[in-house]
Motif scaffolding. Structure first.
Motif, PDB file in Angstrom:
ATOM      1  N   ASN A 344       0.833  -1.205   0.000  1.00  0.00           N
ATOM      2  CA  ASN A 344       0.000   0.000   0.000  1.00  0.00           C
ATOM      3  C   ASN A 344       0.868   1.255   0.000  1.00  0.00           C
ATOM      4  O   ASN A 344       0.533   2.252  -0.648  1.00  0.00           O
ATOM      5  CB  ASN A 344      -0.920  -0.011   1.214  1.00  0.00           C
ATOM      6  CG  ASN A 344      -1.909   1.135   1.188  1.00  0.00           C
ATOM      7  OD1 ASN A 344      -2.676   1.290   0.254  1.00  0.00           O
ATOM      8  ND2 ASN A 344      -1.881   1.969   2.224  1.00  0.00           N
ATOM      9  N   TYR A 345       2.004   1.192   0.712  1.00  0.00           N
ATOM     10  CA  TYR A 345       2.929   2.323   0.699  1.00  0.00           C
ATOM     11  C   TYR A 345       3.431   2.583  -0.720  1.00  0.00           C
ATOM     12  O   TYR A 345       3.484   3.738  -1.173  1.00  0.00           O
ATOM     13  CB  TYR A 345       4.106   2.042   1.632  1.00  0.00           C
ATOM     14  CG  TYR A 345       5.180   3.102   1.590  1.00  0.00           C
ATOM     15  CD1 TYR A 345       5.125   4.220   2.411  1.00  0.00           C
ATOM     16  CD2 TYR A 345       6.255   3.002   0.707  1.00  0.00           C
ATOM     17  CE1 TYR A 345       6.086   5.206   2.375  1.00  0.00           C
ATOM     18  CE2 TYR A 345       7.229   3.975   0.649  1.00  0.00           C
ATOM     19  CZ  TYR A 345       7.144   5.069   1.486  1.00  0.00           C
ATOM     20  OH  TYR A 345       8.108   6.047   1.420  1.00  0.00           O
ATOM     21  N   VAL A 346       3.800   1.514  -1.418  1.00  0.00           N
ATOM     22  CA  VAL A 346       4.287   1.676  -2.792  1.00  0.00           C
ATOM     23  C   VAL A 346       3.183   2.252  -3.678  1.00  0.00           C
ATOM     24  O   VAL A 346       3.429   3.147  -4.504  1.00  0.00           O
ATOM     25  CB  VAL A 346       4.791   0.332  -3.345  1.00  0.00           C
ATOM     26  CG1 VAL A 346       5.208   0.476  -4.805  1.00  0.00           C
ATOM     27  CG2 VAL A 346       5.958  -0.182  -2.520  1.00  0.00           C
ATOM     28  N   ALA A 347       1.953   1.759  -3.501  1.00  0.00           N
ATOM     29  CA  ALA A 347       0.847   2.251  -4.316  1.00  0.00           C
ATOM     30  C   ALA A 347       0.592   3.736  -4.057  1.00  0.00           C
ATOM     31  O   ALA A 347       0.355   4.513  -5.000  1.00  0.00           O
ATOM     32  CB  ALA A 347      -0.416   1.444  -4.017  1.00  0.00           C
ATOM     33  N   ILE A 348       0.624   4.138  -2.799  1.00  0.00           N
ATOM     34  CA  ILE A 348       0.400   5.550  -2.471  1.00  0.00           C
ATOM     35  C   ILE A 348       1.532   6.410  -3.008  1.00  0.00           C
ATOM     36  O   ILE A 348       1.302   7.516  -3.527  1.00  0.00           O
ATOM     37  CB  ILE A 348       0.240   5.716  -0.946  1.00  0.00           C
ATOM     38  CG1 ILE A 348      -1.101   5.119  -0.508  1.00  0.00           C
ATOM     39  CG2 ILE A 348       0.336   7.184  -0.535  1.00  0.00           C
ATOM     40  CD1 ILE A 348      -1.331   5.137   0.979  1.00  0.00           C
ATOM     41  N   GLU A 349       2.754   5.921  -2.919  1.00  0.00           N
ATOM     42  CA  GLU A 349       3.886   6.672  -3.466  1.00  0.00           C
ATOM     43  C   GLU A 349       3.717   6.863  -4.970  1.00  0.00           C
ATOM     44  O   GLU A 349       3.929   7.968  -5.499  1.00  0.00           O
ATOM     45  CB  GLU A 349       5.181   5.921  -3.160  1.00  0.00           C
ATOM     46  CG  GLU A 349       6.439   6.693  -3.534  1.00  0.00           C
ATOM     47  CD  GLU A 349       7.682   5.908  -3.168  1.00  0.00           C
ATOM     48  OE1 GLU A 349       8.417   6.348  -2.270  1.00  0.00           O
ATOM     49  OE2 GLU A 349       7.913   4.843  -3.780  1.00  0.00           O
ATOM     50  N   ARG A 350       3.309   5.807  -5.662  1.00  0.00           N
ATOM     51  CA  ARG A 350       3.057   5.929  -7.101  1.00  0.00           C
ATOM     52  C   ARG A 350       1.954   6.958  -7.369  1.00  0.00           C
ATOM     53  O   ARG A 350       2.057   7.771  -8.294  1.00  0.00           O
ATOM     54  CB  ARG A 350       2.623   4.576  -7.672  1.00  0.00           C
ATOM     55  CG  ARG A 350       3.709   3.539  -7.813  1.00  0.00           C
ATOM     56  CD  ARG A 350       3.127   2.320  -8.515  1.00  0.00           C
ATOM     57  NE  ARG A 350       4.106   1.269  -8.715  1.00  0.00           N
ATOM     58  CZ  ARG A 350       3.870   0.158  -9.425  1.00  0.00           C
ATOM     59  NH1 ARG A 350       2.675   0.008  -9.984  1.00  0.00           N
ATOM     60  NH2 ARG A 350       4.793  -0.759  -9.566  1.00  0.00           N
ATOM     61  N   ASP A 351       0.891   6.883  -6.580  1.00  0.00           N
ATOM     62  CA  ASP A 351      -0.243   7.786  -6.771  1.00  0.00           C
ATOM     63  C   ASP A 351       0.178   9.239  -6.561  1.00  0.00           C
ATOM     64  O   ASP A 351      -0.221  10.122  -7.328  1.00  0.00           O
ATOM     65  CB  ASP A 351      -1.362   7.411  -5.805  1.00  0.00           C
ATOM     66  CG  ASP A 351      -2.640   8.187  -6.081  1.00  0.00           C
ATOM     67  OD1 ASP A 351      -3.106   8.169  -7.224  1.00  0.00           O
ATOM     68  OD2 ASP A 351      -3.159   8.815  -5.147  1.00  0.00           O
ATOM     69  N   VAL A 352       0.981   9.480  -5.537  1.00  0.00           N
ATOM     70  CA  VAL A 352       1.438  10.845  -5.266  1.00  0.00           C
ATOM     71  C   VAL A 352       2.310  11.358  -6.412  1.00  0.00           C
ATOM     72  O   VAL A 352       2.184  12.511  -6.848  1.00  0.00           O
ATOM     73  CB  VAL A 352       2.201  10.896  -3.932  1.00  0.00           C
ATOM     74  CG1 VAL A 352       2.942  12.225  -3.769  1.00  0.00           C
ATOM     75  CG2 VAL A 352       1.235  10.695  -2.771  1.00  0.00           C
ATOM     76  N   ILE A 353       3.189  10.507  -6.909  1.00  0.00           N
ATOM     77  CA  ILE A 353       4.038  10.918  -8.036  1.00  0.00           C
ATOM     78  C   ILE A 353       3.170  11.273  -9.244  1.00  0.00           C
ATOM     79  O   ILE A 353       3.377  12.311  -9.898  1.00  0.00           O
ATOM     80  CB  ILE A 353       5.038   9.796  -8.390  1.00  0.00           C
ATOM     81  CG1 ILE A 353       6.066   9.632  -7.263  1.00  0.00           C
ATOM     82  CG2 ILE A 353       5.750  10.094  -9.707  1.00  0.00           C
ATOM     83  CD1 ILE A 353       6.972   8.421  -7.437  1.00  0.00           C
TER      84      ILE A 353
END
Length: 498
Positions: A344-353
């Motif tokens: 989920n952290y990776v997904a949120i990081e992708r989303d923020v980028i």
């Protein structure tokens, strides 16, 4: 004569080209609302934000709740009994009794369960504080969008009102010229049809303005009155890469996701503690009073004692041997949830980028659209004046004038929309970077809400009766706010430059 006419047309074209820019600015009386003021009202009164603060205060309480499992437990008991039927062979049994008891249990070793549960709760408090920052930025983004929507829609209503007025004048002039045989019935019909369409567009723009004002009321809690032009946004990045670099360090969604990963790792330790031994110290005492109900004497002739006391102290050890596989299942479950939190952290990081890059691209695109549309407004203003002049000498038709007026209106609407879109996109860049919170925007009013204050207040609280005051409504309701209308202020029109 022609030079004088051309200069007049040029001055009028420059003046007309400025209308779309002027449409974004409304007359600002002494009590006009500013964007900072609207944000301040939402900061104090928006129910989404005040509700998120209450949710975070509830989240804070998980720390003392988990700490309580490692603190002494003190309890007392009192029993009163009346013996209704005495045993037949008992001559010294009491007929009534009053018993008092007390017990203190002190956890000494819990296999790490308390320590890990407290750590997980603290991490979730930090995640909740980051979520509160994200909610604040989200509400502010909505307020900025609603604020700019109202300004845009006021401008569009004004532009449509002016267009209707111009088309009515055109229709009257066309009808007059038809009466004297200068134009045909077709010209009159074209003018009347274009006026009818313009009146329909005006009604649509008025409905859009009412909707924008109601959205503003929902977010801010008050009606939008005399909104001033928004200020220049601070701290905008030079490139998309700069924006992403800042977002990866300060975006609250990423911070919350990171803390939830840490909390999940602590949950694994708490699950492993379920198969560890537990050690507690116990102290207890009791007092019984038979209230003079024991009859008879002992073998020495002494009357039986009517009261007794007792006290014990010791250790209690619990050593799990077999629990049907429950502990290992709980550990595996916690491990899987940690894996989920990591992903989920990776997904949120992708989303923020993606959000940051997308908002930056939208901002830059709208800046270029503004520059191009300003030129189009100026050019269409000149074109309209030229078509009107050419029509007066018979080289252009009424339809040519109507088309030129429509193109001029369209570019004006495009310009005010592009200005709104650019500002909202720029604010979205700040929000993605974690720079769109009250502390970043110079919010007017009193002290800012600090969730850490409540956490420090409750984290060490061990008193069982330390309740907070009765919950009260914080956000203001909007039942008393009058329904929005499509009324708009007059243009502030600057004359042509001399």
């Amino acid at each position: 004569m022609h030079d004088k006419k051309n200069k007049t047309i040029g001055r009028r074209a420059r003046w007309l080209a400025g209308l779309a820019v002027g449409a974004m600015t409304v007359a600002a009386p002494a009590h006009a609302e500013t964007l900072q003021g609207a944000l301040a009202k939402a900061y104090e009164n928006n129910p989404t934000l005040t509700g998120a603060r209450a949710q975070q205060r509830a989240n804070d309480e998980n720390v003392p709740i988990q700490k309580a499992s490692g603190l002494p437990n003190i309890g007392t008991s009192a029993d009163y009994e009346e013996i209704l039927v005495q045993p037949g062979n008992s001559f010294s049994s009491p007929s009534r009794s009053l018993s008092l008891g007390g017990r203190v249990t002190v956890p000494i070793y819990q296999g790490g369960a308390v320590r890990n549960a407290v750590k997980a709760a603290k991490y979730r408090v930090e995640a909740g504080q980051a979520d509160l920052r994200a909610t604040e930025a989200s509400v502010f983004s909505q307020v900025v969008g609603a604020y700019m929507d109202v300004i845009r829609d006021i401008a569009i209503v004004q532009l449509n009102q002016k267009n209707v007025s111009v088309l009515r004048t055109n229709l009257q002039a066309t009808s007059d010229r038809f009466e004297i045989g200068d134009l045909t019935r077709t010209d009159v019909a074209q003018s009347r049809a274009r006026l009818a369409l313009a009146e329909g567009d005006l009604r649509t723009s008025e409905a859009n303005l009412i909707a924008s004002r109601e959205a503003y009321i929902k977010l801010v809690g008050e009606a939008p009155v005399d909104l001033q032009a928004p200020p220049v946004l601070p701290n905008l990045p030079a490139t998309a890469e700069d924006a992403v670099a800042i977002a990866l360090n300060t975006n609250p969604d990423i911070e919350a996701a990171n803390q939830l990963v840490n909390a999940s790792k602590s949950d694994i330790g708490a699950a492993r503690a379920t198969r560890m031994p537990k050690l507690s110290g116990i102290v207890s005492g009791g007092y019984s009073d038979y209230l003079g109900s024991i009859q008879g004497v002992d073998q020495n002739g002494n009357r039986f004692a009517q009261t007794t006391t007792s006290a014990t102290a010791g250790l209690s050890v619990t050593l799990p041997i077999f629990q049907g596989g429950r502990p290992s299942a709980q550990v595996r479950q916690a491990q899987s949830r940690t894996s989920q939190a990591i992903e989920n952290y990776v997904a949120i990081e992708r989303d923020v980028i993606a959000q940051t890059r997308g908002a930056y691209a939208a901002w830059q695109a709208n800046e270029r659209i503004i520059a191009a549309t300003e030129q189009a407004v100026s050019a269409n203003g000149l074109s309209l004046e030229g078509v009107r002049a050419e029509n007066s000498v018979g080289t252009r038709s009424i339809l040519d004038i109507l088309n030129a007026e429509q193109e001029y209106l369209n570019t004006q609407v495009q310009l005010v929309s592009a200005r709104r879109n650019s500002y909202v996109a720029a604010f979205s860049v700040l929000a993605a970077m974690g720079k769109a919170e009250a502390r970043d925007l110079g919010i007017e009013g009193g002290a800012l809400y600090d969730p850490e204050v409540n956490y420090r207040r409750v984290r060490g609280q061990i008193f069982d009766w330390a309740d907070d005051p009765k919950p009260q409504q914080q956000a203001t309701d909007t039942k008393a706010v009058p329904a929005a209308t499509a009324d708009v202020p007059a243009y502030v029109e600057a004359g042509p430059k001399q």
